[in-house]
Design an enzyme around this catalytic site. Structure first.
Site, mmCIF file in Angstrom:
data_model
loop_
_atom_site.group_PDB
_atom_site.id
_atom_site.type_symbol
_atom_site.label_atom_id
_atom_site.label_comp_id
_atom_site.label_asym_id
_atom_site.label_seq_id
_atom_site.Cartn_x
_atom_site.Cartn_y
_atom_site.Cartn_z
ATOM 1 N N ASP A 304 -40.090 -2.812 7.982
ATOM 2 C CA ASP A 304 -38.913 -2.296 8.682
ATOM 3 C C ASP A 304 -39.124 -2.123 10.176
ATOM 4 O O ASP A 304 -38.157 -2.172 10.947
ATOM 5 C CB ASP A 304 -38.468 -0.971 8.057
ATOM 6 C CG ASP A 304 -37.831 -1.170 6.692
ATOM 7 O OD1 ASP A 304 -37.240 -2.236 6.468
ATOM 8 O OD2 ASP A 304 -37.928 -0.266 5.843
ATOM 9 N N GLY A 306 -41.543 -4.027 12.153
ATOM 10 C CA GLY A 306 -41.801 -5.325 12.755
ATOM 11 C C GLY A 306 -40.769 -6.386 12.461
ATOM 12 O O GLY A 306 -40.621 -7.343 13.221
ATOM 13 N N TYR A 308 -37.385 -5.607 11.732
ATOM 14 C CA TYR A 308 -36.043 -5.156 12.116
ATOM 15 C C TYR A 308 -36.040 -4.329 13.412
ATOM 16 O O TYR A 308 -35.153 -4.465 14.238
ATOM 17 C CB TYR A 308 -35.417 -4.322 10.990
ATOM 18 C CG TYR A 308 -35.222 -5.095 9.717
ATOM 19 C CD1 TYR A 308 -34.145 -5.964 9.572
ATOM 20 C CD2 TYR A 308 -36.114 -4.974 8.659
ATOM 21 C CE1 TYR A 308 -33.963 -6.691 8.404
ATOM 22 C CE2 TYR A 308 -35.948 -5.690 7.489
ATOM 23 C CZ TYR A 308 -34.872 -6.548 7.362
ATOM 24 O OH TYR A 308 -34.703 -7.262 6.210
ATOM 25 N N ILE A 310 -37.423 -0.261 14.107
ATOM 26 C CA ILE A 310 -37.006 1.092 13.736
ATOM 27 C C ILE A 310 -36.262 1.772 14.885
ATOM 28 O O ILE A 310 -35.283 2.496 14.679
ATOM 29 C CB ILE A 310 -38.242 1.915 13.310
ATOM 30 C CG1 ILE A 310 -38.643 1.544 11.874
ATOM 31 C CG2 ILE A 310 -37.982 3.410 13.414
ATOM 32 C CD1 ILE A 310 -37.630 1.931 10.813
ATOM 33 N N ASN A 387 -29.412 0.053 3.706
ATOM 34 C CA ASN A 387 -29.080 1.106 2.742
ATOM 35 C C ASN A 387 -29.918 2.367 2.901
ATOM 36 O O ASN A 387 -29.513 3.447 2.482
ATOM 37 C CB ASN A 387 -29.248 0.574 1.313
ATOM 38 C CG ASN A 387 -30.628 -0.025 1.072
ATOM 39 O OD1 ASN A 387 -30.987 -1.015 1.703
ATOM 40 N ND2 ASN A 387 -31.409 0.569 0.183
ATOM 41 N N TYR A 388 -31.109 2.261 3.501
ATOM 42 C CA TYR A 388 -32.062 3.369 3.543
ATOM 43 C C TYR A 388 -31.998 4.108 4.877
ATOM 44 O O TYR A 388 -31.737 3.507 5.926
ATOM 45 C CB TYR A 388 -33.494 2.856 3.355
ATOM 46 C CG TYR A 388 -34.143 3.301 2.066
ATOM 47 C CD1 TYR A 388 -34.148 2.471 0.948
ATOM 48 C CD2 TYR A 388 -34.757 4.550 1.951
ATOM 49 C CE1 TYR A 388 -34.755 2.874 -0.236
ATOM 50 C CE2 TYR A 388 -35.359 4.948 0.771
ATOM 51 C CZ TYR A 388 -35.358 4.111 -0.322
ATOM 52 O OH TYR A 388 -35.945 4.517 -1.491
#
Length: 654
Positions: A304, A306, A308, A310, A387-388
């Site tokens: 998440d 690397g 996308y 954070i 979703n998270y």
């Protein structure tokens, strides 16, 4: 790069580690665009502060001049080529330009929308969902999952997304309750075209709603009384730019698109002496491997940070919801992929919290009671990755403790199964609705600086004494410290049988007992990876194979999963670096800690998950002469914090 004062442009930036301002980012983007190096299809993956050399930061004094530089990652969609550039904002010039062959930069925020639109426009995708009775394309949700690396040629040559999709019952419905099972649209992200649609067969769609907003869940509780948090005299912290002073702590912090919240130059004022503890701390990487081998699930191994970013996915935090009390917010400034300013308002939240008892003792002979309330400083941010949700919280305590905590919430990643199914690799959480087993691993990079940069790491195991005359009653045990000499020796894991911990010491600085001063890593919840050693995720996320790694400081080694983990083959990262087996004694060391949460879903995690907390602490061990919280005063207007036991109705210690 050293510069002459005559070359320095005027700047009002007050410290070398201050994040780039809007003006500085715009300047860097303008310099890059005017250089003639960017084609019409170039994207700005990231533009952020290029942090100065450690020597510049540690030797800085207010009023000194320093160079401001931006580090940029760029992607040309025309040919898929990735570039890294360094722009001197001070000098108004590009000082470094490097091709990065074979790198696939992360999926950018505006690509989420573009990818979804491309999938929805695909005739093959529309045909696949029509087989499932879906005709209103506006109600379809498409999430662009990273493709991973499973040895296919296209993964090496093409920047991909394997998308998953759901459908809402109405425009505000929770679409994750209705997975479009069996359909994967594979997208070439550079061309933003659907390469193919994989259809693994129709599965009935769950019909039961899974909504959670107040207007949809029915009657709310009506017996919850107000709980007010007030600070009539204001907060106890003072802020100067991105530096905060609080209860003897001095902490600098920053923010960037990849790591999100970064903590810098942490020190504690011990009897008038400012003593350093940490130089830099950040989320190095994280990965979420899923445990279902099915055709729509097996590629789900999201890095998440690397893959996308954070920081780029950070929320704008809201008073009274994400943070309470006397709040100070800080914006995060970055670019979208077109080089335009993207400001995340209130991306960072800072406030104080009461945290129960700091210390207490009742003298039963005299009936004297001394108790102090604990207070902690909180610096936090929250990111949404499809979703998270992940909340990242740094806590600083009055007793010298530092804590990092991740709060996991949001919505489970779902799939469809027949209502009577009993899935082996997950849990039925509603009729026909399935959530696969998965794990969350977080690697935190801790650039330690305990009373200076010459540090050494020891592993400490508590062991039982052997039987014999020296242990006649068989009750003896002791702490056994082992110095970790090299990188290979420092690849370690938690052992509950010996209450194992690790301490970072400065053997050049001793306390009054002659012990080296130090801090210890106290682990919290953790687990081991369950994917097979030969699996793709274990090859690419080698940092999850050990809970602890130690390396000598190298400013080029920042991300445990490698600089470009998206579709990587695993050749870069901490396993490759530590193969050199460098010495790590009495030097500038970095401690890398991996913590994992094993998530076997349960119906109570649906439709939105109660937050789960996972983290660790750094606690002083021989760093102070005594309890550093002794001088915390009793609570104002609460003299019952230092009174006789007879005052049994006191609420101070509750």
């Amino acid at each position: 790069m050293s510069i002459n004062e005559a070359d320095v442009l005027e700047t009002d930036v007050m410290h070398p580690l201050e994040p780039l301002s809007e003006e500085e980012i715009n300047t860097a983007v303008r310099i890059l665009k005017e250089s003639g190096r960017l084609g019409p299809k170039a994207r700005f993956v990231s533009v952020s502060l290029r942090e100065p050399d450690k020597s510049v930061v540690l030797n800085y004094s207010p009023g000194q001049t320093f160079e401001r530089e931006a580090a940029a990652v760029l992607l040309d969609n025309a040919d898929g080529q990735c570039y890294e550039a360094i722009v001197s904002i001070t000098l108004g010039a590009i000082t470094s330009w490097k091709d990065v062959p074979g790198a696939h930069p992360n999926i950018m925020l505006d690509e989420f929308e573009e990818c979804e639109a491309a999938v929805k426009a695909s005739p093959a995708f529309r045909e696949a969902i029509a087989k499932r009775g879906i005709t209103d394309i506006d109600l379809v949700m498409v999430d662009p999952w990273s493709a991973g690396n499973f040895g296919r040629e296209e993964e090496a040559t093409t920047r991909l997304s394997r998308t998953l999709s759901w459908v809402r019952a109405d425009p505000t419905d929770n679409g994750y309750a209705h997975p479009i099972e069996g359909v994967i649209a594979v997208v070439d992200l550079n061309k933003m075209e659907v390469i193919r649609v994989e259809d693994y067969g129709v599965v009935p769609m769950p019909a039961k709603p899974g909504n959670y907003s107040p207007d949809r869940i029915g009657k709310l509780r009506d017996d919850l009384k107000p709980l007010e948090i007030t600070q009539p005299e204001g907060p106890s912290f003072t802020v100067n730019g991105h530096e905060v002073e609080w209860q003897k702590w001095s902490i600098r912090f920053g923010f960037n698109p990849r790591e999100g919240l970064v903590i810098h130059t942490v020190s504690y004022n011990d009897q008038g002496k400012k003593r350093p503890i940490l130089y830099r701390a950040s989320l190095s990487e994280m990965v979420v491997p899923y445990g279902d081998p099915g055709p729509t699930q097996y590629t789900k191994n999201a890095f998440d940070a690397g893959e996308y970013g954070i920081g780029a996915l950070a929320n704008s935090l809201t008073y009274g919801c994400d943070c309470v009390g006397h709040i100070q917010y800080f914006d995060a400034v970055m670019t979208n992929s077109r080089g335009e300013i993207m400001k995340i308002k209130n991306a960072i939240c800072m406030h104080e919290e009461d945290y129960g008892i700091l210390w207490k003792h009742t003298d039963w002979r005299t009936n004297d009671v001394e108790v102090r309330r604990s207070r902690r400083l909180v610096i936090s941010s929250i990111s949404t990755v499809a979703n998270y949700e992940y909340g990242f919280f740094w806590y600083f305590y009055q007793d010298g403790t530092i804590q990092f905590e991740v709060k996991l919430t949001g919505i489970l990643s779902t799939g469809s199964m027949p209502p009577d199914a009993n899935p082996k690799y997950g849990t039925m959480i509603a009729p026909g609705l399935y959530a696969p087993n998965h794990q969350h691993f977080f690697n935190v990079r801790l650039d330690m600086m305990v009373d200076g940069t010459s540090n050494t790491v020891y592993e400490v195991n508590t062991v039982s004494e052997s039987e014999g005359e020296h242990n006649p009653w068989g009750n003896a045990f002791y702490a056994q410290a082992t110095r970790l000499e090299t990188e290979s020796a420092a690849k370690r894991n938690i052992d509950l049988n010996t209450a194992r911990y690790w301490k970072i010491v400065n053997e050049r600085e001793k306390n009054e007992m002659g012990q080296p001063v130090g801090y210890k890593l106290m682990t919290g919840e953790n687990c081991a990876p369950l994917a097979h050693p030969s699996s793709s995720v274990m090859r690419r996320a080698s940092f999850i194979t050990n809970h602890v790694w130690v390396t000598p400081y190298d400013p080029s080694q920042m991300h445990a999963g490698g600089q470009y983990p998206n579709q990587s083959d695993g050749a870069d990262g901490i396993a490759a670096w530590t193969a050199a087996d460098r010495p790590i004694v009495d030097t500038d060391v970095v401690l890398w800690y991996t913590m994992g949460h094993n998530h076997i879903p349960r119906p109570e995690d649906w439709p939105v998950m109660p937050a789960h907390y996972i983290g660790f602490m750094l606690k002083p061990v021989g760093f102070f002469a005594e309890n550093p919280g002794l001088d915390v005063p009793p609570t104002k207007k609460a003299s019952h914090c230092s009174i006789s036991v007879a005052a049994k109705n006191s609420s101070c210690a509750s």
